[in-house]
Design a protein around this motif. Structure first.
Motif, PDB file in Angstrom:
ATOM      1  N   LEU A 103       7.250   5.032   2.089  1.00  0.00           N
ATOM      2  CA  LEU A 103       8.484   5.170   2.744  1.00  0.00           C
ATOM      3  C   LEU A 103       8.684   4.537   4.013  1.00  0.00           C
ATOM      4  O   LEU A 103       8.034   4.751   4.966  1.00  0.00           O
ATOM      5  N   PRO A 104       9.763   3.564   4.171  1.00  0.00           N
ATOM      6  CA  PRO A 104      10.081   2.803   5.184  1.00  0.00           C
ATOM      7  C   PRO A 104       9.978   3.496   6.578  1.00  0.00           C
ATOM      8  O   PRO A 104       9.527   2.996   7.532  1.00  0.00           O
ATOM      9  N   ALA A 105      10.839   4.760   6.561  1.00  0.00           N
ATOM     10  CA  ALA A 105      10.929   5.529   7.742  1.00  0.00           C
ATOM     11  C   ALA A 105       9.782   5.934   8.354  1.00  0.00           C
ATOM     12  O   ALA A 105       9.733   6.093   9.590  1.00  0.00           O
ATOM     13  N   VAL A 106       8.721   6.230   7.272  1.00  0.00           N
ATOM     14  CA  VAL A 106       7.488   6.830   7.970  1.00  0.00           C
ATOM     15  C   VAL A 106       6.827   5.789   8.488  1.00  0.00           C
ATOM     16  O   VAL A 106       6.138   5.944   9.538  1.00  0.00           O
ATOM     17  N   ARG A 107       6.656   4.523   7.956  1.00  0.00           N
ATOM     18  CA  ARG A 107       6.151   3.377   8.569  1.00  0.00           C
ATOM     19  C   ARG A 107       6.483   3.062   9.600  1.00  0.00           C
ATOM     20  O   ARG A 107       5.714   2.647  10.777  1.00  0.00           O
ATOM     21  N   VAL A 124     -10.986  -1.660  17.263  1.00  0.00           N
ATOM     22  CA  VAL A 124     -11.243  -2.192  15.579  1.00  0.00           C
ATOM     23  C   VAL A 124     -10.242  -0.940  14.711  1.00  0.00           C
ATOM     24  O   VAL A 124     -10.265   0.372  15.066  1.00  0.00           O
ATOM     25  N   ALA A 125      -9.463  -1.574  13.888  1.00  0.00           N
ATOM     26  CA  ALA A 125      -8.561  -0.636  13.302  1.00  0.00           C
ATOM     27  C   ALA A 125      -8.509  -1.015  12.012  1.00  0.00           C
ATOM     28  O   ALA A 125      -8.692  -2.182  11.573  1.00  0.00           O
ATOM     29  N   ASP A 126      -8.711  -0.099  11.157  1.00  0.00           N
ATOM     30  CA  ASP A 126      -8.812   0.008   9.516  1.00  0.00           C
ATOM     31  C   ASP A 126      -7.573   0.576   8.948  1.00  0.00           C
ATOM     32  O   ASP A 126      -6.879   1.541   9.356  1.00  0.00           O
ATOM     33  N   GLY A 127      -7.386  -0.100   7.637  1.00  0.00           N
ATOM     34  CA  GLY A 127      -6.010   0.435   7.141  1.00  0.00           C
ATOM     35  C   GLY A 127      -5.602  -0.490   5.973  1.00  0.00           C
ATOM     36  O   GLY A 127      -6.636  -1.176   5.318  1.00  0.00           O
ATOM     37  N   ARG A 128      -4.534  -0.489   5.736  1.00  0.00           N
ATOM     38  CA  ARG A 128      -4.002  -1.426   4.621  1.00  0.00           C
ATOM     39  C   ARG A 128      -3.028  -2.773   4.997  1.00  0.00           C
ATOM     40  O   ARG A 128      -2.787  -3.354   4.384  1.00  0.00           O
ATOM     41  N   ASP A 129      -2.651  -2.325   6.393  1.00  0.00           N
ATOM     42  CA  ASP A 129      -1.569  -3.452   6.833  1.00  0.00           C
ATOM     43  C   ASP A 129      -1.775  -3.946   8.349  1.00  0.00           C
ATOM     44  O   ASP A 129      -1.152  -4.121   9.000  1.00  0.00           O
ATOM     45  N   MET A 130      -3.025  -3.625   8.726  1.00  0.00           N
ATOM     46  CA  MET A 130      -3.504  -3.842  10.282  1.00  0.00           C
ATOM     47  C   MET A 130      -3.413  -5.337  10.436  1.00  0.00           C
ATOM     48  O   MET A 130      -2.725  -5.730  11.503  1.00  0.00           O
ATOM     49  N   GLY A 131      -3.813  -6.108   9.574  1.00  0.00           N
ATOM     50  CA  GLY A 131      -3.900  -7.529   9.933  1.00  0.00           C
ATOM     51  C   GLY A 131      -2.468  -8.133   9.610  1.00  0.00           C
ATOM     52  O   GLY A 131      -2.104  -9.298   9.891  1.00  0.00           O
ATOM     53  N   LEU A 175      -7.551   6.080  -8.273  1.00  0.00           N
ATOM     54  CA  LEU A 175      -7.871   4.821  -7.766  1.00  0.00           C
ATOM     55  C   LEU A 175      -6.727   3.734  -8.131  1.00  0.00           C
ATOM     56  O   LEU A 175      -6.310   3.024  -7.352  1.00  0.00           O
ATOM     57  N   LYS A 176      -6.701   3.703  -9.286  1.00  0.00           N
ATOM     58  CA  LYS A 176      -6.069   2.663 -10.094  1.00  0.00           C
ATOM     59  C   LYS A 176      -4.476   2.914  -9.743  1.00  0.00           C
ATOM     60  O   LYS A 176      -3.777   2.085  -9.406  1.00  0.00           O
ATOM     61  N   ALA A 177      -4.035   4.195  -9.853  1.00  0.00           N
ATOM     62  CA  ALA A 177      -2.742   4.576  -9.469  1.00  0.00           C
ATOM     63  C   ALA A 177      -2.346   4.126  -8.156  1.00  0.00           C
ATOM     64  O   ALA A 177      -1.397   3.549  -7.612  1.00  0.00           O
ATOM     65  N   ARG A 178      -3.417   4.311  -7.182  1.00  0.00           N
ATOM     66  CA  ARG A 178      -3.044   4.211  -5.538  1.00  0.00           C
ATOM     67  C   ARG A 178      -3.175   2.693  -5.387  1.00  0.00           C
ATOM     68  O   ARG A 178      -2.275   2.234  -4.590  1.00  0.00           O
ATOM     69  N   ASP A 179      -3.866   2.080  -6.091  1.00  0.00           N
ATOM     70  CA  ASP A 179      -3.896   0.614  -5.844  1.00  0.00           C
ATOM     71  C   ASP A 179      -2.480  -0.218  -6.320  1.00  0.00           C
ATOM     72  O   ASP A 179      -2.189  -0.929  -5.398  1.00  0.00           O
ATOM     73  N   ASP A 180      -2.110   0.217  -7.351  1.00  0.00           N
ATOM     74  CA  ASP A 180      -0.900  -0.235  -7.895  1.00  0.00           C
ATOM     75  C   ASP A 180       0.321   0.261  -6.944  1.00  0.00           C
ATOM     76  O   ASP A 180       1.098  -0.836  -6.451  1.00  0.00           O
ATOM     77  N   THR A 183      -0.272  -1.991  -3.537  1.00  0.00           N
ATOM     78  CA  THR A 183      -0.091  -3.485  -3.845  1.00  0.00           C
ATOM     79  C   THR A 183       1.408  -3.871  -4.207  1.00  0.00           C
ATOM     80  O   THR A 183       1.840  -4.926  -3.733  1.00  0.00           O
ATOM     81  N   TYR A 184       2.187  -2.972  -4.823  1.00  0.00           N
ATOM     82  CA  TYR A 184       3.352  -3.290  -5.255  1.00  0.00           C
ATOM     83  C   TYR A 184       4.587  -2.713  -4.488  1.00  0.00           C
ATOM     84  O   TYR A 184       5.833  -2.807  -4.904  1.00  0.00           O
ATOM     85  N   ARG A 185       4.102  -1.881  -3.492  1.00  0.00           N
ATOM     86  CA  ARG A 185       5.350  -1.383  -2.671  1.00  0.00           C
ATOM     87  C   ARG A 185       5.982  -2.395  -2.197  1.00  0.00           C
ATOM     88  O   ARG A 185       5.411  -3.410  -1.663  1.00  0.00           O
ATOM     89  N   ALA A 186       7.378  -2.049  -1.821  1.00  0.00           N
ATOM     90  CA  ALA A 186       8.037  -3.143  -1.147  1.00  0.00           C
ATOM     91  C   ALA A 186       7.873  -3.220   0.275  1.00  0.00           C
ATOM     92  O   ALA A 186       7.900  -4.395   0.997  1.00  0.00           O
ATOM     93  N   ILE A 187       7.471  -2.326   1.020  1.00  0.00           N
ATOM     94  CA  ILE A 187       7.197  -2.697   2.466  1.00  0.00           C
ATOM     95  C   ILE A 187       5.769  -2.609   2.853  1.00  0.00           C
ATOM     96  O   ILE A 187       4.945  -1.594   2.149  1.00  0.00           O
ATOM     97  N   ALA A 188       5.098  -3.376   3.356  1.00  0.00           N
ATOM     98  CA  ALA A 188       3.972  -3.837   3.986  1.00  0.00           C
ATOM     99  C   ALA A 188       2.878  -3.696   2.723  1.00  0.00           C
ATOM    100  O   ALA A 188       1.970  -2.768   2.671  1.00  0.00           O
TER     101      ALA A 188
END
Length: 223
Positions: A103-107, A124-131, A175-180, A183-188
């Motif tokens: 959700l864009p507003a949450v991000r 040291v920052a870990d996540g999915r869009d740190m870099g 895990l496969k559902a979360r990866d999808d 990976t395919y979300r519109a934001i980050a």
């Protein structure tokens, strides 16, 4: 030290890739602060579940995120003064977190909060869009991954060790559902940042991965 001169190591990757363990150990070795950005989404999810906030109510979820009383202390994750380190690892919380992270507003609500963790001597920052989004000018960017099977086994062991029930087939599917979603979300969307070092930990121990990251960081300081 000027804010822009405070070093940042950004470690991104999919769920259960081991990035949290590696990032925490790297931070300890360097004496840096640590940011588990995924925990911020899990904390928001936990608050939403407790308050009965619907996934469809993006505005209300963003308000929760904007005023999130989150802190990290000695390996523990605190929501206000409550230790919720174990609670936010429940699968229900993780699944909700993955959904609200799209959700864009949450991000946007969590953006400034994450930047605030950049303090001397370093982060040291870990996540999915740190870099890719939060710290695009980080001194070192790492994209840490592992096979779905290896990640499911790690998640299974982690949940069982912490007293949660778990089913390996369900974990693989989740895990496969979360990866999808990631990976395919519109934001980050989840993807390696430009210039990121790729690290596949499928057949590595956490300590071996830590040594690799520290070696890369030492090289950035020399160049």
């Amino acid at each position: 030290m000027p804010h822009s001169n405070i070093p940042v190591i950004a470690i991104d990757g999919p769920t259960a890739s081991g990035k949290g363990t590696v990032a925490h150990k790297v931070a300890d070795r360097l004496g840096f602060h640590y940011l588990d950005s995924g925990a911020l989404y899990r904390l928001t999810a936990l608050m939403a579940l407790r308050r009965g906030t619907e996934l469809a109510d993006e505005h209300a979820l963003a308000k929760l995120a904007e005023h999130l009383p989150a802190s990290f202390s000695g390996g523990e994750i605190l929501l206000a003064k409550e230790n919720v380190t174990q609670l936010i690892r429940a699968e229900e919380v993780g699944n909700m977190a993955s959904k609200i992270a799209a959700l864009p507003a949450v991000r946007q609500a969590l953006f400034a909060l994450q930047l605030g963790f950049r303090r001397a001597p370093g982060l040291v920052a870990d996540g999915r869009d740190m870099g890719t989004v939060i710290f695009p000018h980080a001194q070192l960017k790492v994209f840490l991954t592992a096979s779905t099977e290896a990640r499911a086994q790690r998640r299974y062991k982690q949940l069982i060790d912490k007293g949660f029930s778990a089913n390996i087939e369900d974990l693989l599917s989740d895990l496969k559902a979360r990866d999808d979603r990631d990976t395919y979300r519109a934001i980050a969307p989840l993807m390696p940042a430009e210039g990121a070092h790729l690290l596949d930990t499928s057949n590595m121990t956490a300590d071996e991965a830590v040594e690799e990251v520290l070696k890369w960081y030492a090289h950035t300081k020399q160049s």
